[in-house]
Design a protein around this motif. Sequence first.
Motif, mmCIF file in Angstrom:
data_model
loop_
_atom_site.group_PDB
_atom_site.id
_atom_site.type_symbol
_atom_site.label_atom_id
_atom_site.label_comp_id
_atom_site.label_asym_id
_atom_site.label_seq_id
_atom_site.Cartn_x
_atom_site.Cartn_y
_atom_site.Cartn_z
ATOM 1 N N PHE A 1 2.844 6.425 -1.528
ATOM 2 C CA PHE A 1 4.008 7.196 -1.965
ATOM 3 C C PHE A 1 3.771 7.924 -3.279
ATOM 4 O O PHE A 1 4.124 9.118 -3.390
ATOM 5 N N PRO A 2 3.195 7.308 -4.313
ATOM 6 C CA PRO A 2 2.947 8.089 -5.541
ATOM 7 C C PRO A 2 2.065 9.319 -5.298
ATOM 8 O O PRO A 2 2.321 10.392 -5.861
ATOM 9 N N ASP A 3 1.041 9.172 -4.441
ATOM 10 C CA ASP A 3 0.195 10.326 -4.125
ATOM 11 C C ASP A 3 0.968 11.375 -3.338
ATOM 12 O O ASP A 3 0.866 12.582 -3.600
ATOM 13 N N ALA A 4 1.737 10.929 -2.344
ATOM 14 C CA ALA A 4 2.522 11.864 -1.539
ATOM 15 C C ALA A 4 3.549 12.599 -2.402
ATOM 16 O O ALA A 4 3.763 13.809 -2.252
ATOM 17 N N ARG A 5 4.194 11.877 -3.311
ATOM 18 C CA ARG A 5 5.195 12.496 -4.192
ATOM 19 C C ARG A 5 4.544 13.554 -5.078
ATOM 20 O O ARG A 5 5.121 14.632 -5.280
ATOM 21 N N LYS A 6 3.369 13.273 -5.599
ATOM 22 C CA LYS A 6 2.664 14.248 -6.423
ATOM 23 C C LYS A 6 2.417 15.531 -5.632
ATOM 24 O O LYS A 6 2.645 16.645 -6.138
ATOM 25 N N ALA B 1 0.830 -1.202 0.000
ATOM 26 C CA ALA B 1 0.000 0.000 0.000
ATOM 27 C C ALA B 1 0.865 1.253 0.000
ATOM 28 O O ALA B 1 0.570 2.229 -0.687
ATOM 29 N N LEU B 2 1.951 1.228 0.765
ATOM 30 C CA LEU B 2 2.827 2.397 0.823
ATOM 31 C C LEU B 2 3.463 2.654 -0.537
ATOM 32 O O LEU B 2 3.465 3.787 -1.031
ATOM 33 N N VAL B 3 4.000 1.612 -1.164
ATOM 34 C CA VAL B 3 4.779 1.783 -2.394
ATOM 35 C C VAL B 3 3.887 2.081 -3.586
ATOM 36 O O VAL B 3 4.219 2.913 -4.432
ATOM 37 N N THR B 4 2.720 1.403 -3.671
ATOM 38 C CA THR B 4 1.895 1.527 -4.877
ATOM 39 C C THR B 4 0.820 2.600 -4.779
ATOM 40 O O THR B 4 0.350 3.090 -5.809
ATOM 41 N N ARG B 5 0.399 2.983 -3.564
ATOM 42 C CA ARG B 5 -0.680 3.963 -3.416
ATOM 43 C C ARG B 5 -0.205 5.229 -2.700
ATOM 44 O O ARG B 5 -0.299 6.330 -3.235
ATOM 45 N N PRO C 1 17.054 9.027 -5.164
ATOM 46 C CA PRO C 1 17.173 10.443 -5.557
ATOM 47 C C PRO C 1 16.059 11.324 -4.990
ATOM 48 O O PRO C 1 16.317 12.442 -4.542
ATOM 49 N N THR C 2 14.821 10.812 -4.983
ATOM 50 C CA THR C 2 13.726 11.592 -4.409
ATOM 51 C C THR C 2 13.890 11.730 -2.908
ATOM 52 O O THR C 2 13.628 12.799 -2.331
ATOM 53 N N ALA C 3 14.335 10.667 -2.247
ATOM 54 C CA ALA C 3 14.566 10.742 -0.804
ATOM 55 C C ALA C 3 15.592 11.823 -0.476
ATOM 56 O O ALA C 3 15.382 12.639 0.437
ATOM 57 N N SER C 4 16.682 11.869 -1.218
ATOM 58 C CA SER C 4 17.714 12.878 -0.966
ATOM 59 C C SER C 4 17.194 14.279 -1.255
ATOM 60 O O SER C 4 17.482 15.228 -0.513
ATOM 61 N N ARG C 5 16.411 14.407 -2.319
ATOM 62 C CA ARG C 5 15.860 15.709 -2.687
ATOM 63 C C ARG C 5 14.914 16.235 -1.609
ATOM 64 O O ARG C 5 14.956 17.426 -1.247
ATOM 65 N N MET D 1 9.385 7.371 2.805
ATOM 66 C CA MET D 1 8.583 6.618 1.849
ATOM 67 C C MET D 1 9.398 6.306 0.592
ATOM 68 O O MET D 1 9.372 5.178 0.067
ATOM 69 N N ALA D 2 10.108 7.321 0.088
ATOM 70 C CA ALA D 2 10.887 7.142 -1.137
ATOM 71 C C ALA D 2 11.956 6.067 -0.959
ATOM 72 O O ALA D 2 12.199 5.257 -1.870
ATOM 73 N N GLU D 3 12.597 6.038 0.182
ATOM 74 C CA GLU D 3 13.620 5.007 0.431
ATOM 75 C C GLU D 3 13.016 3.612 0.389
ATOM 76 O O GLU D 3 13.598 2.686 -0.200
ATOM 77 N N ILE D 4 11.849 3.443 1.002
ATOM 78 C CA ILE D 4 11.201 2.137 0.997
ATOM 79 C C ILE D 4 10.793 1.751 -0.423
ATOM 80 O O ILE D 4 10.852 0.574 -0.816
ATOM 81 N N ALA D 5 10.411 2.746 -1.229
ATOM 82 C CA ALA D 5 10.032 2.495 -2.622
ATOM 83 C C ALA D 5 11.243 2.349 -3.541
ATOM 84 O O ALA D 5 11.076 2.115 -4.740
ATOM 85 N N GLY D 6 12.440 2.497 -3.004
ATOM 86 C CA GLY D 6 13.649 2.351 -3.802
ATOM 87 C C GLY D 6 13.994 3.571 -4.629
ATOM 88 O O GLY D 6 14.758 3.468 -5.594
#
Length: 449
Positions: free
Chosen positions: A126-131, A120-124, A193-197, A185-190
Amino acid sequence: HYPAADRGMFACSDALLNNVWRTCRQTMLCCMEDTFVDCPLYEQSYWLGDARNEALVCYMMFGDTRLVRRCCELGGESLGRGDLAHMRVPTRWPRVIPAWSFLWLRMCWENYWYSGDRDALVTRFFPDARKMLDACLQNYIDPKTGLFSITAWQFFDWIGLDNGHRIVTHNNTFLVDSLRLGARMAEIAGDQPTASRYRAAADRLAARINDHLWDDARGAYVDSIHNDGARSTSVSRQINTLALLHGVVPPDREKRALPIVLGDQTDGVVQFGSPFATLYLLEYLGETGRVAPMLDVIRDLWGGMMDAQTTTFWESFANGNLGGGRYPTRSYCHAWSAGPAYVFSRYLIGARIEEPGGSRLSLTPRVDCLDRADARIPLPAGEARLSWTRQPDGSVQVTLSASPEIHATLQPPPGWGILDHKGPTLEIKPGEEITVSLKDTTSPPSRYE
């Protein structure tokens, strides 16, 4: 109401706190339908910021993840209609409370941490949070100050904050928190670069908060920057609490802001107006080990509602700006007020989930605060049960058990040790029950020992 199971339990030697817990339960049940709703009568709406607080209580009282998961998904779906998650969904009223958007992101993270649902974190989530986070960084950073700036309903508490401006302090501290959670979240999703940003953006924003929103003469963070560029002169307890809780305060400024947060400095300081906002004070006190003052806040403010013979907890305290005349509030049943039921389990019983899904749990019971307590902590894989009773010699007998799927560790509070045990902590085997004695190591020994 939603078919919640009574998996959690709390009782102690303080009758007022027991009544608070039971009233929190009734308040929650009245506000649980196919989503959390703010109240059973006045609006019956799912508000994202309210739901974050309610989700924490739901875990500790009922051990339920399904309702929270639905609330997380509905918030994410609203991002199809705007840059930030909407303040309430589903609705055709596309209004935003930025703090509610950021609290939605934290609710998603906490749902992962409690449930262990990595998919749920990786597929739902995190993509919403990143947006949402990318939109915040691209579209809402003021070029002059580097602060988050938006025209929106800048709500956080039902009291007179100076927040009717594009740049408000609490939005910025919440965004720092959201960026740091987004990085995890980004780290768990692999997505390193987004995690560092996100971590770099959080550090920059924290620095800008300290550059522009700290009033050195007052020794505090102010509420906002006015639209004409003038810095607010309003100092509030809740905004300084959020700054500390969200980790944006340097050590030298922490010492100066702390008297405001702890309530020791009140002249010219806006106080809390709602149980919702006060949960963040309770969290700060609990996270910093100030559990006895945390309980005193509950006894004072929630006890004040109990003195009015209430059977559910309110939307605002009587000093908030929703009451007037003979009516101390607007809604007499508001689930965002049930936060004490969470902090009892998290900070008084000391239950801390050490890895997603709760298969590892540490417990630091604050035996120094009450003579007796008994609690059951529901987890996705089972439950943990902890109780303690103070003995005539001043020691405290603690009993701890956990389901076979849960690895539990007992850690005494600061200044206490486990009798007849050499290490600072004690791990129990899954499915085992232990009884040990804790002793205050800061007190001088009796001459009979």
